[in-house]
Design a protein around this motif. Structure first.
Motif, PDB file in Angstrom:
ATOM      1  N   UNK A  40       0.833  -1.211   0.000  1.00 51.89           N
ATOM      2  CA  UNK A  40       0.000   0.000   0.000  1.00 51.89           C
ATOM      3  C   UNK A  40       0.863   1.255   0.000  1.00 51.89           C
ATOM      4  N   UNK A  41       1.951   1.244   0.765  1.00 49.68           N
ATOM      5  CA  UNK A  41       2.858   2.396   0.799  1.00 49.68           C
ATOM      6  C   UNK A  41       3.476   2.649  -0.581  1.00 49.68           C
ATOM      7  N   UNK A  42       3.864   1.562  -1.252  1.00 47.54           N
ATOM      8  CA  UNK A  42       4.441   1.689  -2.601  1.00 47.54           C
ATOM      9  C   UNK A  42       3.397   2.238  -3.575  1.00 47.54           C
ATOM     10  N   UNK A  43       2.182   1.755  -3.442  1.00 52.16           N
ATOM     11  CA  UNK A  43       1.074   2.218  -4.276  1.00 52.16           C
ATOM     12  C   UNK A  43       0.817   3.707  -4.054  1.00 52.16           C
ATOM     13  N   UNK A  44       0.826   4.131  -2.798  1.00 50.00           N
ATOM     14  CA  UNK A  44       0.624   5.551  -2.479  1.00 50.00           C
ATOM     15  C   UNK A  44       1.743   6.407  -3.067  1.00 50.00           C
ATOM     16  N   UNK A  45       2.970   5.901  -3.020  1.00 52.09           N
ATOM     17  CA  UNK A  45       4.099   6.644  -3.600  1.00 52.09           C
ATOM     18  C   UNK A  45       3.922   6.778  -5.115  1.00 52.09           C
ATOM     19  N   UNK A  46       3.460   5.722  -5.757  1.00 49.36           N
ATOM     20  CA  UNK A  46       3.218   5.780  -7.205  1.00 49.36           C
ATOM     21  C   UNK A  46       2.114   6.785  -7.513  1.00 49.36           C
ATOM     22  N   UNK A  47       1.053   6.747  -6.727  1.00 48.24           N
ATOM     23  CA  UNK A  47      -0.045   7.699  -6.937  1.00 48.24           C
ATOM     24  C   UNK A  47       0.415   9.135  -6.717  1.00 48.24           C
ATOM     25  N   UNK A  48       1.275   9.345  -5.736  1.00 45.98           N
ATOM     26  CA  UNK A  48       1.811  10.686  -5.471  1.00 45.98           C
ATOM     27  C   UNK A  48       2.595  11.166  -6.696  1.00 45.98           C
ATOM     28  N   UNK A  49       3.349  10.273  -7.310  1.00 46.33           N
ATOM     29  CA  UNK A  49       4.088  10.617  -8.528  1.00 46.33           C
ATOM     30  C   UNK A  49       3.122  11.021  -9.640  1.00 46.33           C
ATOM     31  N   UNK A  50       2.028  10.256  -9.775  1.00 50.27           N
ATOM     32  CA  UNK A  50       1.015  10.606 -10.775  1.00 50.27           C
ATOM     33  C   UNK A  50       0.431  11.992 -10.479  1.00 50.27           C
ATOM     34  N   UNK A  51       0.107  12.235  -9.217  1.00 46.38           N
ATOM     35  CA  UNK A  51      -0.464  13.520  -8.822  1.00 46.38           C
ATOM     36  C   UNK A  51       0.493  14.669  -9.120  1.00 46.38           C
ATOM     37  N   UNK A  52       1.750  14.485  -8.742  1.00 43.56           N
ATOM     38  CA  UNK A  52       2.759  15.518  -8.965  1.00 43.56           C
ATOM     39  C   UNK A  52       2.960  15.836 -10.447  1.00 43.56           C
ATOM     40  N   UNK A  53       2.631  14.878 -11.307  1.00 43.81           N
ATOM     41  CA  UNK A  53       2.802  15.064 -12.750  1.00 43.81           C
ATOM     42  C   UNK A  53       1.482  15.296 -13.488  1.00 43.81           C
ATOM     43  N   UNK A  54       0.433  15.583 -12.721  1.00 43.58           N
ATOM     44  CA  UNK A  54      -0.856  15.891 -13.325  1.00 43.58           C
ATOM     45  C   UNK A  54      -1.545  14.708 -13.988  1.00 43.58           C
ATOM     46  N   UNK A  55      -1.219  13.486 -13.560  1.00 41.89           N
ATOM     47  CA  UNK A  55      -1.788  12.294 -14.185  1.00 41.89           C
ATOM     48  C   UNK A  55      -2.699  11.493 -13.266  1.00 41.89           C
ATOM     49  N   UNK A  56      -2.935  11.962 -12.053  1.00 47.85           N
ATOM     50  CA  UNK A  56      -3.776  11.212 -11.113  1.00 47.85           C
ATOM     51  C   UNK A  56      -5.242  11.303 -11.533  1.00 47.85           C
ATOM     52  N   UNK A  57      -5.892  10.147 -11.702  1.00 47.90           N
ATOM     53  CA  UNK A  57      -7.309  10.165 -12.099  1.00 47.90           C
ATOM     54  C   UNK A  57      -8.219  10.456 -10.903  1.00 47.90           C
ATOM     55  N   UNK A  58      -9.458  10.853 -11.182  1.00 49.73           N
ATOM     56  CA  UNK A  58     -10.413  11.076 -10.087  1.00 49.73           C
ATOM     57  C   UNK A  58     -10.821   9.759  -9.456  1.00 49.73           C
ATOM     58  N   UNK A  59     -10.964   8.736 -10.270  1.00 52.35           N
ATOM     59  CA  UNK A  59     -11.223   7.373  -9.766  1.00 52.35           C
ATOM     60  C   UNK A  59     -10.227   6.452 -10.458  1.00 52.35           C
ATOM     61  N   UNK A  60      -9.930   5.346  -9.844  1.00 45.90           N
ATOM     62  CA  UNK A  60      -8.963   4.443 -10.461  1.00 45.90           C
ATOM     63  C   UNK A  60      -9.506   3.863 -11.761  1.00 45.90           C
ATOM     64  N   UNK A  61     -10.801   3.675 -11.846  1.00 51.01           N
ATOM     65  CA  UNK A  61     -11.414   3.129 -13.060  1.00 51.01           C
ATOM     66  C   UNK A  61     -11.320   4.109 -14.235  1.00 51.01           C
TER      67      UNK A  61
END
Length: 121
Positions: free
Chosen positions: A59-80
């Motif tokens: 889960x920690x690794x997943x959160x770090x990956x999501x943070x990277x997506x967020x920092x680069x403007x790629x985080x989706x509103x939902x995972x789907x």
């Protein structure tokens, strides 16, 4: 990682896992350690369910990956609703970090784990 190289219960497909889970009313045939985590489809090369502490690392690794997506403007509103860049980045990140996500056909274990935890992030 090929199915024929492993003997035991690994849930190579999501259908295998769902079929066993539903038909057994939640009782699965995987090997569980005393401190196995809740995601029983995440098994190691010995066919043992990842411990709760190992699943927390996931889960920690997943959160770090999501943070990277967020920092680069790629985080989706939902995972789907994630686009292919976000999906592939997270899939690769998790497969490289944990063998559990490699022991399946396609990416169903990563996708299921991410879908389960994205809303809480």
């Amino acid at each position: 990682y090929k199915r024929e190289d492993y003997d035991g219960t690994y849930y190579w497909t999501k259908d295998e896992w769902q079929r066993e889970f539903q038909n057994g009313r939640g009782v699965l045939s995987v090997k569980k350690a005393p401190k196995s985590g809740a995601a029983h489809y995440l098994v190691d090369e010995s066919g043992v369910v990842a411990s709760e502490s190992e699943q927390q690392k996931m889960r920690n690794q997943l959160h770090a990956a999501w943070r990277t997506l967020l920092d680069n403007g790629l985080a989706p509103t939902t995972w789907m609703s994630a686009d292919i860049r976000a999906l592939e980045f997270v899939r690769l990140t998790m497969r490289q970090a944990f063998v559990h996500f490699r022991l399946c056909n396609g990416h169903w274990k990563t996708d299921t784990f991410a879908s389960r935890h994205y809303p809480q992030w």
